[in-house]
Design a protein around this motif. Structure first.
Motif, short mmCIF file in Angstrom:
data_model
loop_
_atom_site.label_atom_id
_atom_site.label_comp_id
_atom_site.label_asym_id
_atom_site.label_seq_id
_atom_site.Cartn_x
_atom_site.Cartn_y
_atom_site.Cartn_z
N THR A 250 1.38 -1.17 -0.03
CA THR A 250 -0.07 0.15 0.19
C THR A 250 0.54 0.91 0.00
O THR A 250 1.65 1.37 0.57
CB THR A 250 -0.80 -0.16 0.96
N TYR B 294 0.29 5.36 0.68
CA TYR B 294 0.31 6.56 1.14
C TYR B 294 1.04 8.16 0.72
O TYR B 294 2.71 8.38 0.71
CB TYR B 294 -0.06 6.86 2.08
N PHE C 211 -4.33 7.91 1.54
CA PHE C 211 -4.01 6.38 0.69
C PHE C 211 -3.83 6.77 -0.70
O PHE C 211 -5.07 7.11 -1.59
CB PHE C 211 -5.48 5.64 0.92
N GLN D 90 -3.25 0.28 -3.83
CA GLN D 90 -3.10 -0.96 -3.05
C GLN D 90 -2.43 -1.65 -3.98
O GLN D 90 -3.30 -2.43 -4.96
CB GLN D 90 -3.78 -1.15 -1.96
N LEU E 68 3.84 0.69 3.10
CA LEU E 68 3.61 -0.25 3.52
C LEU E 68 3.39 -1.46 3.34
O LEU E 68 2.68 -2.06 2.16
CB LEU E 68 2.30 0.09 4.42
N VAL E 69 3.72 -2.63 4.18
CA VAL E 69 3.48 -3.90 3.56
C VAL E 69 2.69 -4.60 4.60
O VAL E 69 3.08 -4.49 5.23
CB VAL E 69 4.63 -5.03 3.12
#
Lengths: 110, 114
Positions: free
Chosen positions: A34, A36, A46, A49, A89-90
């Motif tokens: 994801t 951001y 956001f 994703q 982000l994971v």
């Protein structure tokens, strides 16, 4: 939880395509990726994703190779207003923790 | 649709004082998060609620920080007593459900501890 590594900063010019790569070598099978975006004095927003291959929306594209150990956020034809910090982000869908790294500071010049 | 609301936007206190932050998530969002963002760093998750239950508070300094989400809607985060290193932006976010999907962030509360 998979750790992510991103460049600290990037510079670009208006109208160019910007690609920000994120490394996540120990990504797990159930993890999603994801991205951001955060402007100064605002909360993160956001962007996109994905799980594998390519995802595209009205804002960006996300490219994920077959091994999923990295991902690339692609911003087409950036403008000055795209100057911001971008976080990769994971994490697992249904996971309980969100870990933001230091992010990539993108500076778009005229 | 209304976004995540937070108040106050700014707060200045002296060390050892107490402070509380309020968050109203997007209507219908079951999951609520509190983050701490120190200048130049990414947000750090402090606590996560699913409705009115705590899902994860492993990074919450429980000797001085507390949070609650009574009735599963609004939430408050309290610091008592504050330290200089608590100076940061406190962000509240919400999402529809307990899954790794889109989180909606509020504008944050900037706390300065003198």
């Amino acid at each position: 939880l998979a750790k992510t590594t991103q460049p600290i900063s990037m510079d670009s010019y208006e109208g160019q395509e910007v690609n920000i790569t994120c490394s996540h070598n120990n990504i797990a099978t159930n993890d999603y990726i994801t991205w951001y975006q955060q402007f100064p004095s605002q909360g993160p927003r956001f962007i996109i994703q994905g799980y594998k291959t390519k995802v595209t929306n009205e804002v960006a594209s996300l490219f994920i190779p077959a091994d999923r150990k990295s991902s690339t956020l692609s911003l087409p034809r950036v403008s000055l207003s795209d100057t911001a910090v971008y976080y990769c982000l994971v994490g697992e869908a249904g996971g309980f923790k969100t870990i933001f790294g230091a992010g990539t500071r993108l500076f778009v010049k005229a | 649709e209304a976004g995540v609301a937070q108040s106050p936007r700014y707060k200045i206190i002296e060390k050892r004082q107490s402070v509380a932050f309020w968050c109203n998530p997007i209507s219908g969002h079951a999951t609520l998060y509190w983050y701490q963002q120190i200048l130049g760093q990414g947000p750090k998750l402090l606590i996560q609620f699913q409705n009115n239950g705590v899902v994860d508070d492993s990074q919450l300094p429980k000797d001085r920080f507390s949070a609650e989400r009574l009735k599963g809607v609004d939430s408050t985060l309290k610091i008592q007593p504050a330290k200089l290193e608590d100076s940061a932006v406190y962000l509240c976010a919400s999402s529809l459900a307990l899954s790794y999907n889109e989180q909606f962030f509020g504008p944050g509360t900037r706390l300065t501890v003198l």
